[in-house]
Design a protein around this motif. Sequence first.
Motif, PDB file in Angstrom:
ATOM      1  N   GLN B 179       0.880  -1.132  -0.045  1.00  9.75           N
ATOM      2  CA  GLN B 179      -0.052  -0.098   0.237  1.00  9.75           C
ATOM      3  C   GLN B 179       0.837   1.410  -0.054  1.00  9.75           C
ATOM      4  O   GLN B 179       1.825   1.221   0.639  1.00  9.75           O
ATOM      5  CB  GLN B 179      -0.921  -0.047   1.337  1.00  9.75           C
ATOM      6  CG  GLN B 179      -1.858   1.356   1.367  1.00  9.75           C
ATOM      7  CD  GLN B 179      -2.940   1.036   2.369  1.00  9.75           C
ATOM      8  OE1 GLN B 179      -3.827   0.370   2.043  1.00  9.75           O
ATOM      9  NE2 GLN B 179      -2.624   1.399   3.779  1.00  9.75           N
ATOM     10  N   GLU B 186      -8.456  10.988  -5.481  1.00 10.66           N
ATOM     11  CA  GLU B 186      -8.193   9.750  -6.391  1.00 10.66           C
ATOM     12  C   GLU B 186      -8.672  10.313  -7.893  1.00 10.66           C
ATOM     13  O   GLU B 186      -8.203   9.709  -8.706  1.00 10.66           O
ATOM     14  CB  GLU B 186      -8.927   8.736  -5.982  1.00 10.66           C
ATOM     15  CG  GLU B 186     -10.335   8.606  -5.582  1.00 10.66           C
ATOM     16  CD  GLU B 186     -11.191   7.339  -5.647  1.00 10.66           C
ATOM     17  OE1 GLU B 186     -10.564   6.298  -5.640  1.00 10.66           O
ATOM     18  OE2 GLU B 186     -12.436   7.287  -5.404  1.00 10.66           O
ATOM     19  N   ALA B 190      -6.912   9.203 -11.541  1.00  7.17           N
ATOM     20  CA  ALA B 190      -7.725   8.139 -12.174  1.00  7.17           C
ATOM     21  C   ALA B 190      -6.833   7.440 -13.371  1.00  7.17           C
ATOM     22  O   ALA B 190      -6.781   6.293 -13.558  1.00  7.17           O
ATOM     23  CB  ALA B 190      -9.041   8.517 -12.289  1.00  7.17           C
ATOM     24  N   LEU B 193      -3.851   5.540 -12.479  1.00  7.81           N
ATOM     25  CA  LEU B 193      -3.931   4.306 -12.026  1.00  7.81           C
ATOM     26  C   LEU B 193      -4.406   3.232 -12.686  1.00  7.81           C
ATOM     27  O   LEU B 193      -3.966   2.220 -12.813  1.00  7.81           O
ATOM     28  CB  LEU B 193      -5.333   4.359 -10.874  1.00  7.81           C
ATOM     29  CG  LEU B 193      -4.981   5.296  -9.544  1.00  7.81           C
ATOM     30  CD1 LEU B 193      -6.055   5.542  -8.761  1.00  7.81           C
ATOM     31  CD2 LEU B 193      -3.931   4.838  -8.709  1.00  7.81           C
ATOM     32  N   GLY B 194      -5.231   3.568 -13.791  1.00  7.79           N
ATOM     33  CA  GLY B 194      -5.945   2.572 -14.838  1.00  7.79           C
ATOM     34  C   GLY B 194      -4.809   2.209 -15.670  1.00  7.79           C
ATOM     35  O   GLY B 194      -4.551   0.932 -15.993  1.00  7.79           O
ATOM     36  N   GLU B 197      -2.233   0.012 -13.892  1.00  7.53           N
ATOM     37  CA  GLU B 197      -2.715  -1.458 -13.821  1.00  7.53           C
ATOM     38  C   GLU B 197      -2.695  -2.238 -15.258  1.00  7.53           C
ATOM     39  O   GLU B 197      -2.190  -3.261 -15.207  1.00  7.53           O
ATOM     40  CB  GLU B 197      -4.113  -1.398 -13.376  1.00  7.53           C
ATOM     41  CG  GLU B 197      -4.619  -2.823 -12.981  1.00  7.53           C
ATOM     42  CD  GLU B 197      -6.143  -3.102 -12.630  1.00  7.53           C
ATOM     43  OE1 GLU B 197      -6.349  -2.617 -11.480  1.00  7.53           O
ATOM     44  OE2 GLU B 197      -6.840  -3.140 -13.428  1.00  7.53           O
ATOM     45  N   ILE B 205      -4.681  -2.883  -9.015  1.00 14.60           N
ATOM     46  CA  ILE B 205      -4.656  -1.718  -7.872  1.00 14.60           C
ATOM     47  C   ILE B 205      -5.927  -1.153  -7.742  1.00 14.60           C
ATOM     48  O   ILE B 205      -6.858  -1.141  -8.390  1.00 14.60           O
ATOM     49  CB  ILE B 205      -3.947  -0.431  -9.201  1.00 14.60           C
ATOM     50  CG1 ILE B 205      -2.584  -1.087  -9.627  1.00 14.60           C
ATOM     51  CG2 ILE B 205      -3.772   0.675  -8.077  1.00 14.60           C
ATOM     52  CD1 ILE B 205      -1.923  -0.021 -10.155  1.00 14.60           C
ATOM     53  N   GLY B 206      -6.096  -1.217  -6.419  1.00 12.93           N
ATOM     54  CA  GLY B 206      -7.226  -0.764  -5.713  1.00 12.93           C
ATOM     55  C   GLY B 206      -7.047   0.682  -5.209  1.00 12.93           C
ATOM     56  O   GLY B 206      -6.031   0.923  -4.732  1.00 12.93           O
ATOM     57  N   SER B 207      -7.951   1.462  -5.322  1.00 10.73           N
ATOM     58  CA  SER B 207      -7.920   2.954  -4.608  1.00 10.73           C
ATOM     59  C   SER B 207      -9.059   3.269  -3.701  1.00 10.73           C
ATOM     60  O   SER B 207     -10.385   3.110  -3.786  1.00 10.73           O
ATOM     61  CB  SER B 207      -8.212   3.749  -6.097  1.00 10.73           C
ATOM     62  OG  SER B 207      -8.269   5.227  -5.507  1.00 10.73           O
ATOM     63  N   TYR B 208      -8.493   3.513  -2.547  1.00  5.49           N
ATOM     64  CA  TYR B 208      -9.399   3.887  -1.319  1.00  5.49           C
ATOM     65  C   TYR B 208      -9.263   5.162  -0.594  1.00  5.49           C
ATOM     66  O   TYR B 208      -8.454   5.597  -0.042  1.00  5.49           O
ATOM     67  CB  TYR B 208      -9.050   2.681  -0.202  1.00  5.49           C
ATOM     68  CG  TYR B 208      -9.042   1.151  -0.842  1.00  5.49           C
ATOM     69  CD1 TYR B 208     -10.094   1.033  -1.470  1.00  5.49           C
ATOM     70  CD2 TYR B 208      -8.026   0.512  -1.289  1.00  5.49           C
ATOM     71  CE1 TYR B 208     -10.311  -0.359  -2.142  1.00  5.49           C
ATOM     72  CE2 TYR B 208      -8.104  -0.518  -1.831  1.00  5.49           C
ATOM     73  CZ  TYR B 208      -9.110  -0.992  -2.105  1.00  5.49           C
ATOM     74  OH  TYR B 208      -9.156  -2.348  -2.894  1.00  5.49           O
ATOM     75  N   ASN B 219      -5.477   5.903  -0.285  1.00  5.10           N
ATOM     76  CA  ASN B 219      -4.326   4.755  -0.362  1.00  5.10           C
ATOM     77  C   ASN B 219      -4.650   4.047  -1.574  1.00  5.10           C
ATOM     78  O   ASN B 219      -5.684   3.557  -2.076  1.00  5.10           O
ATOM     79  CB  ASN B 219      -4.504   3.958   0.926  1.00  5.10           C
ATOM     80  CG  ASN B 219      -4.147   4.815   2.328  1.00  5.10           C
ATOM     81  OD1 ASN B 219      -2.961   5.267   2.263  1.00  5.10           O
ATOM     82  ND2 ASN B 219      -4.919   4.810   3.082  1.00  5.10           N
ATOM     83  N   VAL B 221      -3.550   0.278  -3.090  1.00  5.59           N
ATOM     84  CA  VAL B 221      -3.052  -1.067  -3.056  1.00  5.59           C
ATOM     85  C   VAL B 221      -2.825  -1.886  -4.068  1.00  5.59           C
ATOM     86  O   VAL B 221      -3.599  -1.997  -5.033  1.00  5.59           O
ATOM     87  CB  VAL B 221      -4.128  -1.877  -2.163  1.00  5.59           C
ATOM     88  CG1 VAL B 221      -3.620  -3.260  -1.631  1.00  5.59           C
ATOM     89  CG2 VAL B 221      -4.301  -1.057  -0.757  1.00  5.59           C
ATOM     90  N   ARG B 223      -1.898  -5.634  -5.662  1.00  3.30           N
ATOM     91  CA  ARG B 223      -2.053  -6.972  -5.255  1.00  3.30           C
ATOM     92  C   ARG B 223      -1.553  -7.731  -6.421  1.00  3.30           C
ATOM     93  O   ARG B 223      -2.223  -7.735  -7.522  1.00  3.30           O
ATOM     94  CB  ARG B 223      -3.441  -7.163  -4.895  1.00  3.30           C
ATOM     95  CG  ARG B 223      -4.063  -6.615  -3.550  1.00  3.30           C
ATOM     96  CD  ARG B 223      -5.726  -7.041  -3.418  1.00  3.30           C
ATOM     97  NE  ARG B 223      -6.139  -6.095  -2.192  1.00  3.30           N
ATOM     98  CZ  ARG B 223      -6.977  -5.078  -2.559  1.00  3.30           C
ATOM     99  NH1 ARG B 223      -7.201  -4.663  -3.814  1.00  3.30           N
ATOM    100  NH2 ARG B 223      -7.380  -4.397  -1.561  1.00  3.30           N
TER     101      ARG B 223
END
Lengths: 253, 253
Positions: B179, B186, B190, B193-194, B197, B205-208, B219, B221, B223
Amino acid sequence: MMTDSRIYTAALVIIGDEILSGRTQDKNVSQIALWLNIQGIRLREVRVVADDMDAIIEAVNILRARNDYLFTTGGIGPTHDDITVDAIAAALGVEVVIHPEASAVLHAYYETRGGINPGRLRMARVPDGADLIPNKMSGAPGIRHGNIFIMAGVPHITAGMLDALTGTLEGGAPLLSQQIGCWVAESEVAKLLGDTEKHHEGCQIGSYPFFREGKVGANFVVRTTDADKLAECVAALKLGLAELGYDTVDGGI
Amino acid sequence: MMTDSRIYTAALVIIGDEILSGRTQDKNVSQIALWLNIQGIRLREVRVVADDMDAIIEAVNILRARNDYLFTTGGIGPTHDDITVDAIAAALGVEVVIHPEASAVLHAYYETRGGINPGRLRMARVPDGADLIPNKMSGAPGIRHGNIFIMAGVPHITAGMLDALTGTLEGGAPLLSQQIGCWVAESEVAKLLGDTEKHHEGCQIGSYPFFREGKVGANFVVRTTDADKLAECVAALKLGLAELGYDTVDGGI
């Protein structure tokens, strides 16, 4: 109060890898359940599914058909892993469209927050035919389509959306409950609990054991939609426990 | 470490009116998910169902067929609302029998705690053909039948049963995650992030997002089961954020 013998049910689909990976502790089940109780609607089933189109579609289509209402939480943000709208549109067999009012809300919200961009505009996308659920906490609205309510995953934003929906959903008689606590091993009084439930039709008795201060105890919750039956069942349970030599604490321990 | 390309999956059925009524906040999803990750097994889906035979049978039969493992929590105590064993036996089409070892354990446990009684002996009932899962916390054991693991609902008792199972289930490569935190909306990043991944196959990739101290942040993450890919993807994401002018915090905010 008017009582309605029909029971209104809801299901909840929680969408998010972060719940299934154990990263995030869900808080939406309990807050939505408690809110539904007040609306006279019972949360009958919950599913937690991954950020996966097929998993979301399966859960949504089965649960919306057999419940009065279906709620979803999670996956409506601006990033690539937010696929809830696409999945629900696919489940319904409708297109994804930009909702003009959502677009206007987002343009206004982000005017003083760095401006609109394609990621942010993603949050104006809805399954065709949808209405909006106001969101006072952040710009992006929730979405209603028929009996489906698409909500945020972040609990305080979900709370705001529930607040906006309060009183707008048809429900039946609210489920009433009363709890009494007792310093007893539930296994000592299992027969009493079962017999008492059996003799009070329409009441369910739940038994929730705990271990505290070096002693075992249990809270007993009586649930029913009828206030008189609730009082009768609680009184019978307290009497039964007293006859076995156990004191009880109203409201639970 | 040997890596195994097969993904092992588990499902969890949480049985209990107390979760669906909002009375009790579930804690078993996250603790079982985190434990499964370490065993190299992914929690793929969760259902919460009422203390209702048909609901339990439906969930158990669908989920045990399409996952390597099925866990249940709740409904294995001594009282009338504890129907999990009966429901799973019905789902499997087997009889409910008294397990002699469970009976012996319960007789011994209650010898100094008021003695055995019919309610307590209920906790020795298992679907025919089952083995026991030791429970160090209280007398009543958990139950294993094929790929089904029947566990307690009380989280610290569940924890003890998981402890007893540690290392006994075949899994694949554990899901690794890392993380990073960032004080950014976010929706500003965006696209990054996309794209990140997309360029790192096998990584999610998770976005929290969060809102703290008057500021928005998120955050992220990453995985994957591959340690090298994890490091590469995290490095690429940090570089991308730096190029957009954002500092990151290893481990998250």
